[in-house]
Enzyme design. Sequence first.
Site, PDB file in Angstrom:
ATOM      1  N   ALA A  55       0.850  -1.191   0.000  1.00  0.00           N
ATOM      2  CA  ALA A  55       0.000   0.000   0.000  1.00  0.00           C
ATOM      3  C   ALA A  55       0.883   1.237   0.000  1.00  0.00           C
ATOM      4  CB  ALA A  55      -0.911   0.028   1.226  1.00  0.00           C
ATOM      5  N   GLU A  56       0.362   2.306  -0.562  1.00  0.00           N
ATOM      6  CA  GLU A  56       1.076   3.582  -0.520  1.00  0.00           C
ATOM      7  C   GLU A  56       1.392   3.947   0.931  1.00  0.00           C
ATOM      8  OE1 GLU A  56       0.399   8.271  -1.781  1.00  0.00           O
ATOM      9  OE2 GLU A  56      -1.128   6.786  -2.266  1.00  0.00           O
ATOM     10  N   LEU A  57       0.437   3.719   1.801  1.00  0.00           N
ATOM     11  CA  LEU A  57       0.597   4.041   3.216  1.00  0.00           C
ATOM     12  C   LEU A  57       1.743   3.260   3.864  1.00  0.00           C
ATOM     13  CD1 LEU A  57      -0.618   5.629   5.623  1.00  0.00           C
ATOM     14  CD2 LEU A  57      -2.084   3.654   6.034  1.00  0.00           C
ATOM     15  N   TYR A  58       1.985   2.035   3.420  1.00  0.00           N
ATOM     16  CA  TYR A  58       3.071   1.221   3.986  1.00  0.00           C
ATOM     17  C   TYR A  58       4.445   1.749   3.584  1.00  0.00           C
ATOM     18  CZ  TYR A  58      -0.629  -2.402   4.239  1.00  0.00           C
ATOM     19  OH  TYR A  58      -1.777  -3.108   4.454  1.00  0.00           O
ATOM     20  N   GLY A  59       4.493   2.481   2.472  1.00  0.00           N
ATOM     21  CA  GLY A  59       5.767   3.009   1.993  1.00  0.00           C
ATOM     22  C   GLY A  59       6.658   1.956   1.365  1.00  0.00           C
TER      23      GLY A  59
END
Length: 87
Positions: free
Chosen positions: A29-33
């Site tokens: 995910a984008e949030l996980y980086g």
Amino acid sequence: MIGLGSLKQKFNESILIALEAGYRLFDTAELYGTEAELGAALEENLPKCGLQREDIFITTKVQIKNGNAASWAEESVMGSLERLRTT
């Protein structure tokens, strides 16, 4: 089908081991980086395993932002595709 979530420690090595073990689903995910790292690791390791991008599945999530849902969703998806090196 067994999937692999993405962590940053020993990322490239972990992806290679997963591919060799038969993993074909990768979750990020984008949030996980971790999208860029996953894209780079797959680009490097798929050929080592005799695989192509079409042989695997990647799941990611749309980043929630304020504003027009359609525009930020498209922006998030396009950014993910670029970071994952799938475009």
